[in-house]
Design a protein around this motif. Sequence first.
Motif, PDB file in Angstrom:
ATOM      1  N   HIS A   1     -20.887   0.537-116.161  1.00  0.00           N
ATOM      2  CA  HIS A   1     -21.050  -0.527-115.171  1.00  0.00           C
ATOM      3  C   HIS A   1     -21.245  -1.854-115.902  1.00  0.00           C
ATOM      4  O   HIS A   1     -22.209  -2.025-116.657  1.00  0.00           O
ATOM      5  CB  HIS A   1     -22.243  -0.240-114.256  1.00  0.00           C
ATOM      6  CG  HIS A   1     -22.041   0.954-113.381  1.00  0.00           C
ATOM      7  ND1 HIS A   1     -21.312   0.911-112.216  1.00  0.00           N
ATOM      8  CD2 HIS A   1     -22.445   2.238-113.528  1.00  0.00           C
ATOM      9  CE1 HIS A   1     -21.294   2.115-111.656  1.00  0.00           C
ATOM     10  NE2 HIS A   1     -21.967   2.939-112.429  1.00  0.00           N
ATOM     11  N   LEU A   2     -20.330  -2.795-115.669  1.00  0.00           N
ATOM     12  CA  LEU A   2     -20.361  -4.079-116.348  1.00  0.00           C
ATOM     13  C   LEU A   2     -21.029  -5.145-115.480  1.00  0.00           C
ATOM     14  O   LEU A   2     -20.980  -5.082-114.249  1.00  0.00           O
ATOM     15  CB  LEU A   2     -18.939  -4.533-116.687  1.00  0.00           C
ATOM     16  CG  LEU A   2     -18.095  -3.598-117.561  1.00  0.00           C
ATOM     17  CD1 LEU A   2     -16.700  -4.182-117.740  1.00  0.00           C
ATOM     18  CD2 LEU A   2     -18.757  -3.385-118.909  1.00  0.00           C
ATOM     19  N   LYS A   3     -21.616  -6.132-116.151  1.00  0.00           N
ATOM     20  CA  LYS A   3     -22.148  -7.285-115.433  1.00  0.00           C
ATOM     21  C   LYS A   3     -21.014  -8.139-114.874  1.00  0.00           C
ATOM     22  O   LYS A   3     -21.170  -8.800-113.854  1.00  0.00           O
ATOM     23  CB  LYS A   3     -22.998  -8.135-116.376  1.00  0.00           C
ATOM     24  CG  LYS A   3     -24.290  -7.496-116.829  1.00  0.00           C
ATOM     25  CD  LYS A   3     -24.999  -8.364-117.856  1.00  0.00           C
ATOM     26  CE  LYS A   3     -25.362  -9.728-117.287  1.00  0.00           C
ATOM     27  NZ  LYS A   3     -26.130 -10.537-118.262  1.00  0.00           N
ATOM     28  N   MET A   4     -19.868  -8.115-115.551  1.00  0.00           N
ATOM     29  CA  MET A   4     -18.731  -8.948-115.160  1.00  0.00           C
ATOM     30  C   MET A   4     -17.844  -8.217-114.154  1.00  0.00           C
ATOM     31  O   MET A   4     -17.488  -7.054-114.356  1.00  0.00           O
ATOM     32  CB  MET A   4     -17.905  -9.338-116.390  1.00  0.00           C
ATOM     33  CG  MET A   4     -16.698 -10.219-116.084  1.00  0.00           C
ATOM     34  SD  MET A   4     -15.770 -10.693-117.559  1.00  0.00           S
ATOM     35  CE  MET A   4     -16.918 -11.826-118.345  1.00  0.00           C
ATOM     36  N   SER A   5     -17.475  -8.930-113.103  1.00  0.00           N
ATOM     37  CA  SER A   5     -16.507  -8.410-112.131  1.00  0.00           C
ATOM     38  C   SER A   5     -15.162  -9.092-112.366  1.00  0.00           C
ATOM     39  O   SER A   5     -15.087 -10.213-112.864  1.00  0.00           O
ATOM     40  CB  SER A   5     -16.978  -8.685-110.698  1.00  0.00           C
ATOM     41  OG  SER A   5     -18.175  -7.991-110.425  1.00  0.00           O
TER      42      SER A   5
ATOM     43  N   ALA B   1     -14.510 -17.133-115.421  1.00  0.00           N
ATOM     44  CA  ALA B   1     -15.738 -17.856-115.086  1.00  0.00           C
ATOM     45  C   ALA B   1     -16.698 -17.905-116.265  1.00  0.00           C
ATOM     46  O   ALA B   1     -17.399 -18.899-116.457  1.00  0.00           O
ATOM     47  CB  ALA B   1     -16.423 -17.207-113.889  1.00  0.00           C
ATOM     48  N   TRP B   2     -16.742 -16.791-117.051  1.00  0.00           N
ATOM     49  CA  TRP B   2     -17.623 -16.751-118.214  1.00  0.00           C
ATOM     50  C   TRP B   2     -17.073 -15.742-119.214  1.00  0.00           C
ATOM     51  O   TRP B   2     -16.119 -15.016-118.921  1.00  0.00           O
ATOM     52  CB  TRP B   2     -19.065 -16.453-117.820  1.00  0.00           C
ATOM     53  CG  TRP B   2     -19.296 -15.194-117.029  1.00  0.00           C
ATOM     54  CD1 TRP B   2     -19.014 -14.986-115.711  1.00  0.00           C
ATOM     55  CD2 TRP B   2     -19.874 -13.960-117.508  1.00  0.00           C
ATOM     56  NE1 TRP B   2     -19.366 -13.710-115.321  1.00  0.00           N
ATOM     57  CE2 TRP B   2     -19.908 -13.067-116.403  1.00  0.00           C
ATOM     58  CE3 TRP B   2     -20.382 -13.540-118.735  1.00  0.00           C
ATOM     59  CZ2 TRP B   2     -20.422 -11.770-116.510  1.00  0.00           C
ATOM     60  CZ3 TRP B   2     -20.895 -12.251-118.842  1.00  0.00           C
ATOM     61  CH2 TRP B   2     -20.916 -11.388-117.736  1.00  0.00           C
ATOM     62  N   ILE B   3     -17.672 -15.714-120.415  1.00  0.00           N
ATOM     63  CA  ILE B   3     -17.218 -14.842-121.496  1.00  0.00           C
ATOM     64  C   ILE B   3     -18.309 -13.832-121.804  1.00  0.00           C
ATOM     65  O   ILE B   3     -19.482 -14.188-121.947  1.00  0.00           O
ATOM     66  CB  ILE B   3     -16.895 -15.654-122.770  1.00  0.00           C
ATOM     67  CG1 ILE B   3     -15.840 -16.721-122.469  1.00  0.00           C
ATOM     68  CG2 ILE B   3     -16.399 -14.730-123.887  1.00  0.00           C
ATOM     69  CD1 ILE B   3     -15.608 -17.680-123.634  1.00  0.00           C
ATOM     70  N   ALA B   4     -17.922 -12.559-121.912  1.00  0.00           N
ATOM     71  CA  ALA B   4     -18.856 -11.498-122.286  1.00  0.00           C
ATOM     72  C   ALA B   4     -18.564 -11.034-123.706  1.00  0.00           C
ATOM     73  O   ALA B   4     -17.410 -11.003-124.144  1.00  0.00           O
ATOM     74  CB  ALA B   4     -18.742 -10.326-121.322  1.00  0.00           C
TER      75      ALA B   4
ATOM     76  N   SER C   1     -19.262  -8.009-126.952  1.00  0.00           N
ATOM     77  CA  SER C   1     -19.045  -6.569-127.026  1.00  0.00           C
ATOM     78  C   SER C   1     -20.240  -5.771-126.524  1.00  0.00           C
ATOM     79  O   SER C   1     -20.120  -4.572-126.263  1.00  0.00           O
ATOM     80  CB  SER C   1     -18.714  -6.156-128.460  1.00  0.00           C
ATOM     81  OG  SER C   1     -19.788  -6.484-129.335  1.00  0.00           O
ATOM     82  N   ALA C   2     -21.390  -6.438-126.364  1.00  0.00           N
ATOM     83  CA  ALA C   2     -22.556  -5.783-125.766  1.00  0.00           C
ATOM     84  C   ALA C   2     -22.542  -5.910-124.249  1.00  0.00           C
ATOM     85  O   ALA C   2     -23.519  -5.552-123.582  1.00  0.00           O
ATOM     86  CB  ALA C   2     -23.847  -6.383-126.334  1.00  0.00           C
ATOM     87  N   ASN C   3     -21.447  -6.445-123.716  1.00  0.00           N
ATOM     88  CA  ASN C   3     -21.256  -6.621-122.270  1.00  0.00           C
ATOM     89  C   ASN C   3     -22.287  -7.569-121.658  1.00  0.00           C
ATOM     90  O   ASN C   3     -22.645  -7.446-120.482  1.00  0.00           O
ATOM     91  CB  ASN C   3     -21.275  -5.264-121.549  1.00  0.00           C
ATOM     92  CG  ASN C   3     -20.216  -4.333-122.074  1.00  0.00           C
ATOM     93  OD1 ASN C   3     -19.044  -4.678-122.123  1.00  0.00           O
ATOM     94  ND2 ASN C   3     -20.631  -3.140-122.514  1.00  0.00           N
ATOM     95  N   ASP C   4     -22.729  -8.517-122.464  1.00  0.00           N
ATOM     96  CA  ASP C   4     -23.650  -9.546-122.000  1.00  0.00           C
ATOM     97  C   ASP C   4     -22.994 -10.906-122.205  1.00  0.00           C
ATOM     98  O   ASP C   4     -21.971 -11.028-122.883  1.00  0.00           O
ATOM     99  CB  ASP C   4     -24.958  -9.468-122.780  1.00  0.00           C
ATOM    100  CG  ASP C   4     -26.116 -10.102-122.008  1.00  0.00           C
ATOM    101  OD1 ASP C   4     -25.861 -10.707-120.948  1.00  0.00           O
ATOM    102  OD2 ASP C   4     -27.260  -9.973-122.475  1.00  0.00           O
TER     103      ASP C   4
END
Length: 255
Positions: A8-12, A34-37, A39-42
């Motif tokens: 489950h990612l924070k980014m949609s 909208a934003w960049i994640a 490799s830690a998915n943050d």
Amino acid sequence: LLSIDTLHLKMSFRDLNASICDSHGKLLFYTNGAWIANSANDTMLNGNDLVPGVYATNWKSDGFRIPQGAVIVPFPNDSTKYYLFHETVDLAANGQTVIPCKKLFYSVIDMSLDNGLGGVTSKNIVLLNDTLTYGSLTICKHANGRDWWLLCHRAYSNLFFEFLISPAGIFGPFTQNIGSVLHGGGAGQVSFSPDGNKYARYFPDDDIDIYDFDRCSGLLSNSIHIPVHDSAFAGGISFSPNSRYLYVSSESYLY
């Protein structure tokens, strides 16, 4: 047995997505416009609020509705830095009616920052200010095996913009009028063949266009228009691995 893992990612994501891995296939970073994640998915260091504005605020939680609206290019001769080329959508005064993209931006990511998770060192730099088609950003390796070509298109025209990405920086836009005039209807796709010798695009209201591409000069030639007359709203296009066959998909048909 096949094992499937779920994360489950924070980014949609909606339509816009771009990601890149290192030479070993390890994920480095990705974006929904909208934003960049990382490799830690943050959220990457300074990777929030790409192209801030009303549209970005409205679609930050879901991701931008711009097919091929971002592309990532490694710096030639520098394995730690990357260009992110990206677009947003401009809204009319009432905040509802969508008009074509007005700017092409780029941001710079340095993977040596934040203990290897990367950080954005330059953000939202305007590279081109014009009336552009939605997305349709695509890249091709230069014939020298080091540099890159970036192509995009002026809306409602047959004008291409071409940029050269080299160790000395970004050069262009070089412009070229060739082929069919785009009418802008429907969500489509553009693609280079794996060998870099062909460029093709498909938009349901504009049918199929195929060009030869010169990886030395960055110029298109020998345009071929193929009528499809498909009633689909959206479609995609892709070359076979050997660059011989071109596949076009609409909502109901595969060509």
